[in-house]
Write a protein that holds these residues in place. Structure first.
Motif, PDB file in Angstrom:
ATOM      1  N   GLU A 554       0.820  -1.215   0.000  1.00 26.93           N
ATOM      2  CA  GLU A 554       0.000   0.000   0.000  1.00 26.93           C
ATOM      3  C   GLU A 554       0.856   1.268   0.000  1.00 26.93           C
ATOM      4  OE1 GLU A 554      -2.954   0.195  -0.698  1.00 26.93           O
ATOM      5  OE2 GLU A 554      -4.027  -1.601  -0.044  1.00 26.93           O
ATOM      6  N   LEU A 555       2.061   1.171   0.559  1.00 27.78           N
ATOM      7  CA  LEU A 555       2.979   2.310   0.571  1.00 27.78           C
ATOM      8  C   LEU A 555       3.675   2.498  -0.769  1.00 27.78           C
ATOM      9  CD1 LEU A 555       4.638   1.874   4.103  1.00 27.78           C
ATOM     10  CD2 LEU A 555       3.046   3.690   3.406  1.00 27.78           C
ATOM     11  N   PRO A 561      -1.574   4.797   0.524  1.00 23.48           N
ATOM     12  CA  PRO A 561      -1.008   4.849   1.882  1.00 23.48           C
ATOM     13  C   PRO A 561      -2.049   5.061   2.976  1.00 23.48           C
ATOM     14  CG  PRO A 561       0.329   6.112   0.350  1.00 23.48           C
ATOM     15  CD  PRO A 561      -0.889   5.720  -0.397  1.00 23.48           C
ATOM     16  N   GLU A 562      -3.172   5.659   2.640  1.00 26.94           N
ATOM     17  CA  GLU A 562      -4.182   5.904   3.675  1.00 26.94           C
ATOM     18  C   GLU A 562      -4.808   4.592   4.181  1.00 26.94           C
ATOM     19  OE1 GLU A 562      -6.078   6.835  -0.408  1.00 26.94           O
ATOM     20  OE2 GLU A 562      -4.172   7.130   0.639  1.00 26.94           O
ATOM     21  N   ALA A 565      -3.253   2.488   7.950  1.00 24.04           N
ATOM     22  CA  ALA A 565      -3.736   2.557   9.333  1.00 24.04           C
ATOM     23  C   ALA A 565      -4.785   1.480   9.589  1.00 24.04           C
ATOM     24  CB  ALA A 565      -4.308   3.946   9.606  1.00 24.04           C
ATOM     25  N   LYS A 566      -5.661   1.278   8.620  1.00 21.88           N
ATOM     26  CA  LYS A 566      -6.695   0.266   8.763  1.00 21.88           C
ATOM     27  C   LYS A 566      -6.079  -1.144   8.815  1.00 21.88           C
ATOM     28  CE  LYS A 566     -11.021  -1.320   6.660  1.00 21.88           C
ATOM     29  NZ  LYS A 566     -11.952  -1.166   5.531  1.00 21.88           N
ATOM     30  N   ILE A 567      -5.084  -1.390   7.937  1.00 24.10           N
ATOM     31  CA  ILE A 567      -4.412  -2.698   7.941  1.00 24.10           C
ATOM     32  C   ILE A 567      -3.698  -2.913   9.270  1.00 24.10           C
ATOM     33  CG2 ILE A 567      -2.625  -4.087   6.827  1.00 24.10           C
ATOM     34  CD1 ILE A 567      -3.243  -2.552   4.227  1.00 24.10           C
ATOM     35  N   HIS A 568      -3.063  -1.858   9.790  1.00 25.02           N
ATOM     36  CA  HIS A 568      -2.385  -1.953  11.081  1.00 25.02           C
ATOM     37  C   HIS A 568      -3.371  -2.306  12.187  1.00 25.02           C
ATOM     38  CE1 HIS A 568      -0.896  -0.223  14.899  1.00 25.02           C
ATOM     39  NE2 HIS A 568       0.255  -0.756  14.506  1.00 25.02           N
ATOM     40  N   TRP A 569      -4.509  -1.643  12.184  1.00 28.87           N
ATOM     41  CA  TRP A 569      -5.522  -1.914  13.217  1.00 28.87           C
ATOM     42  C   TRP A 569      -5.992  -3.368  13.138  1.00 28.87           C
ATOM     43  CZ3 TRP A 569     -10.679  -3.353  12.782  1.00 28.87           C
ATOM     44  CH2 TRP A 569     -11.432  -3.302  13.973  1.00 28.87           C
ATOM     45  N   ILE A 590       9.299   0.521   9.860  1.00 25.20           N
ATOM     46  CA  ILE A 590       8.764   0.932   8.556  1.00 25.20           C
ATOM     47  C   ILE A 590       8.440   2.422   8.560  1.00 25.20           C
ATOM     48  CG2 ILE A 590       6.748   0.736   7.036  1.00 25.20           C
ATOM     49  CD1 ILE A 590       6.733  -2.240   7.559  1.00 25.20           C
ATOM     50  N   GLN A 591       7.805   2.867   9.632  1.00 28.75           N
ATOM     51  CA  GLN A 591       7.419   4.281   9.718  1.00 28.75           C
ATOM     52  C   GLN A 591       8.623   5.208   9.705  1.00 28.75           C
ATOM     53  OE1 GLN A 591       4.858   3.980  13.287  1.00 28.75           O
ATOM     54  NE2 GLN A 591       3.177   4.717  11.990  1.00 28.75           N
ATOM     55  N   THR A 592       9.722   4.715  10.285  1.00 25.36           N
ATOM     56  CA  THR A 592      10.936   5.552  10.322  1.00 25.36           C
ATOM     57  C   THR A 592      11.814   5.338   9.089  1.00 25.36           C
ATOM     58  OG1 THR A 592      12.070   3.849  11.622  1.00 25.36           O
ATOM     59  CG2 THR A 592      10.983   5.639  12.836  1.00 25.36           C
ATOM     60  N   GLY A 593      11.365   4.445   8.179  1.00 24.90           N
ATOM     61  CA  GLY A 593      12.100   4.240   6.930  1.00 24.90           C
ATOM     62  C   GLY A 593      13.253   3.283   7.024  1.00 24.90           C
TER      63      GLY A 593
END
Length: 599
Positions: A554-555, A561-562, A565-569, A590-593
């Motif tokens: 998704e990224l 990318p939006e 958050a749903k996949i994470h939840w 991942i968030q920090t690259g």
């Protein structure tokens, strides 16, 4: 407790003062030692004492000893050992005793004490440690052997070693290793006495009334051990091991002859006897003058090997068994593998081995593992017809063996056998279905390479019907790969769609379809989402990497990318146990690259 610790520290003051006085340690170093040992002593007086605390204390004291030794050598000071080292050694022994009393079952702790005693303590202390250890661990033959060897080598006491071996045999009356080492010890004792006698005779010393016993000097005590051992252990391999030990000593010809006679008389129904007797012919005296040339030496070796084979043939007449034939084949195989520049000898060895293999097979006594050597030998010599025949007969003899079919089928494939389909059917019909996966894999590969697409597809469909989960999952993966390689993306997607609801399923089946989709010129993101959603239905509770890969898609440039958050939840909701923690930490990366390249 504090009083006990204080008393132990005070008891050390004289040796520490002596260390400072003679210049081995400085005043600052002595204070540091007192501080360290005080802390360690308090640890040993706690109610919940740990083994590691004892080991750390012992190691610290040993390090102090090693440092004293180095500094003595540096300043060339070798006095006052009784006042410096001896108290430290005594204290280490005391700590070892306290620890082994508390952890009696820790054999390694006992052996550490033994090792320390050998390096630093008196020889008498070793005997005490072994005595205490054997009282706790009389069920371990290796410890009895170690103790007896220590008495013989460290204290030079054959009598004590003999006593320990006799005690060991009370606990382990049928232990081969104990008897072997007892037998060796008696021969070492005889050798030591013979050397003493020789030295005394050389020095022309008057022995007075003392005489060396001729029986002991000739190894009669070892013969007594042998007789006792063979009454309890009636195995040719064990007798041969004792004979090999006796052969190490140059005064045991009479004993060796006695053991050899016993072996030939009482153990002829054991293949080890014939194997040993045959191999003895290799060491028979040579021919002499003709050994000067390479051909002469090869001729002599060939004669020796022929004599060996004659013994094996004689053994087979009286003991026609699989183990006897295995010894014969193993001997011929070992001789063939030996390098030689004489082509005639090599050909003779190969001919001999092929003959033995054929005769063993004709007797239905050839071991399964030797069929592989037979096939390799026939193929390397260019006898394809013979190899095909052996491959077929081997599978008939061992029709339920997966390893035999796995060996024979590739041979038949290599030789271009025209009825491979029937061979595969026979193989799968005879072997245990739970072990049949290697055969299915072979059939998939053969069919894909040699049959028409519709026939190959029929093979895959038969594999899908297997009740064995491993076979069914492997079939799906191979079927998908084959569909992609023969029919392209559309056929692969059709195959995947038809199989994705057909359990059991493997993760590799889904990830392969995802890979196929991504290999297209214009991958479709909604297809990728479908694949991820489907695989997460099957493995989403335990596999955190799948969720992370979905997020990565998704990224990417095709994704949104939006949706992350749903996949994470959903991942946090579905994952269980340790996989939640792994997912959380990797998601943060991942968030920090930091994890883009890894996934």
């Amino acid at each position: 407790m504090a009083e006990i610790v204080q008393q132990r520290i005070e008891d050390r003051i004289p040796e520490l003062e002596q260390l400072e006085r003679v210049g081995l340690f400085t005043k600052k170093e002595v204070k540091s030692i007192i501080k360290r040992i005080t802390a360690m002593e308090y640890k040993l007086t706690r109610l919940a004492v740990k083994k590691e605390d004892f080991i750390a204390y012992i190691q610290y004291e040993i390090n102090v000893l090693e440092l004293i030794k180095k500094r003595r050598a540096h300043i060339h000071y070798q006095f006052k050992r009784e006042e410096i080292e001896f108290p430290i050694i005594h204290r280490i022994n005391s700590i070892f005793r306290r620890s082994t009393n508390k952890w009696k079952d820790d054999v390694q702790l006992w052996l550490s004490h033994v090792a320390f005693c050998k390096k630093w303590a008196t020889k008498g202390q070793i005997s005490k440690v072994f005595s205490s250890m054997l009282a706790i661990h009389p069920d371990k033959p290796a410890l009895w052997i170690m103790a007896a060897k220590s008495e013989l080598e460290d204290r030079n006491s054959s009598e004590s070693a003999r006593h320990l071996f006799l005690r060991a045999l009370r606990f382990h009356p049928n232990n081969q290793k104990v008897y072997q080492e007892y037998f060796r010890m008696e021969l070492l004792h005889s050798e030591k006495l013979r050397k003493q006698q020789k030295d005394l005779e050389k020095a022309e010393m008057d022995l007075g009334e003392y005489e060396f016993s001729p029986e002991v000097l000739s190894g009669k005590l070892a013969e007594v051990v042998y007789r006792d051992a063979t009454v309890k252990i009636k195995e040719a391999e064990f007798v041969i091991s004792l004979l090999n030990i006796a052969a190490i000593f140059d005064f045991t010809k009479e004993l060796q002859d006695f053991i050899l006679q016993d072996l030939q008389t009482n153990y002829t129904q054991d293949s080890f006897t014939w194997d040993f007797m045959a191999k003895r012919e290799l060491n028979a005296p040579g021919a002499g003058t003709e050994l000067q040339t390479a051909k002469g030496r090869a001729s002599d070796i060939n004669r020796r090997e022929e004599r060996c084979c004659q013994v094996y043939e004689e053994g087979i007449k009286s003991l026609n068994s699989e183990s006897m034939w295995s010894c014969y084949v193993a001997f011929c195989l070992e001789r063939l593998r030996r390098k030689t520049n004489v082509e005639e000898l090599k050909e003779k060895r190969q001919e001999r081995l092929l003959g033995v293999l054929q005769h063993a097979h004709d007797s239905s006594l050839l071991k399964e593992s030797y069929y592989k050597n037979w096939l390799q030998l026939l193929l390397s010599s260019g006898d394809t017809e013979g190899a095909a025949s052996v491959a077929m007969t081997a599978t008939q003899r061992y029709s339920q063996s997966v390893s035999m079919w796995s060996l024979s089928l590739p041979t038949l494939m290599q030789l271009g056998s025209g009825d491979m389909g029937k061979h595969f059917q026979d193989a799968l019909a005879n072997v245990n279905p739970k072990e049949s996966l290697p055969l299915w894999q072979l059939q998939f590969q053969w069919s894909a390479d040699n049959q028409r697409p519709e026939e190959t597809e029929a093979v895959f469909k038969r594999g899908l019907l297997s009740a064995v989960a491993a076979v069914a999952m492997e079939t799906k993966e191979r079927y998908l790969d084959w569909s992609y390689s023969t029919g392209g993306y559309k056929k692969a997607r059709k195959t995947f769609t038809g199989l994705q609801e057909n359990r059991p399923l493997s993760k590799a089946f889904f990830t392969r379809m995802i890979q196929i989709e991504k290999e297209q010129e214009t991958p479709k993101m909604h297809h990728l989402r479908d694949y991820y959603e489907r695989v997460l239905q099957e493995f989403g509770t335990t596999d955190d990497d799948l969720w992370l890969q979905y997020i990565q898609e998704e990224l990417g440039h095709l994704g949104q990318p939006e949706n992350c958050a749903k996949i994470h939840w959903r991942a946090m909701k579905f994952l269980e146990g340790e996989s939640v923690e792994r997912f959380t930490s990797k998601y943060t990366l991942i968030q920090t690259g930091h994890l883009r390249e890894a996934l």
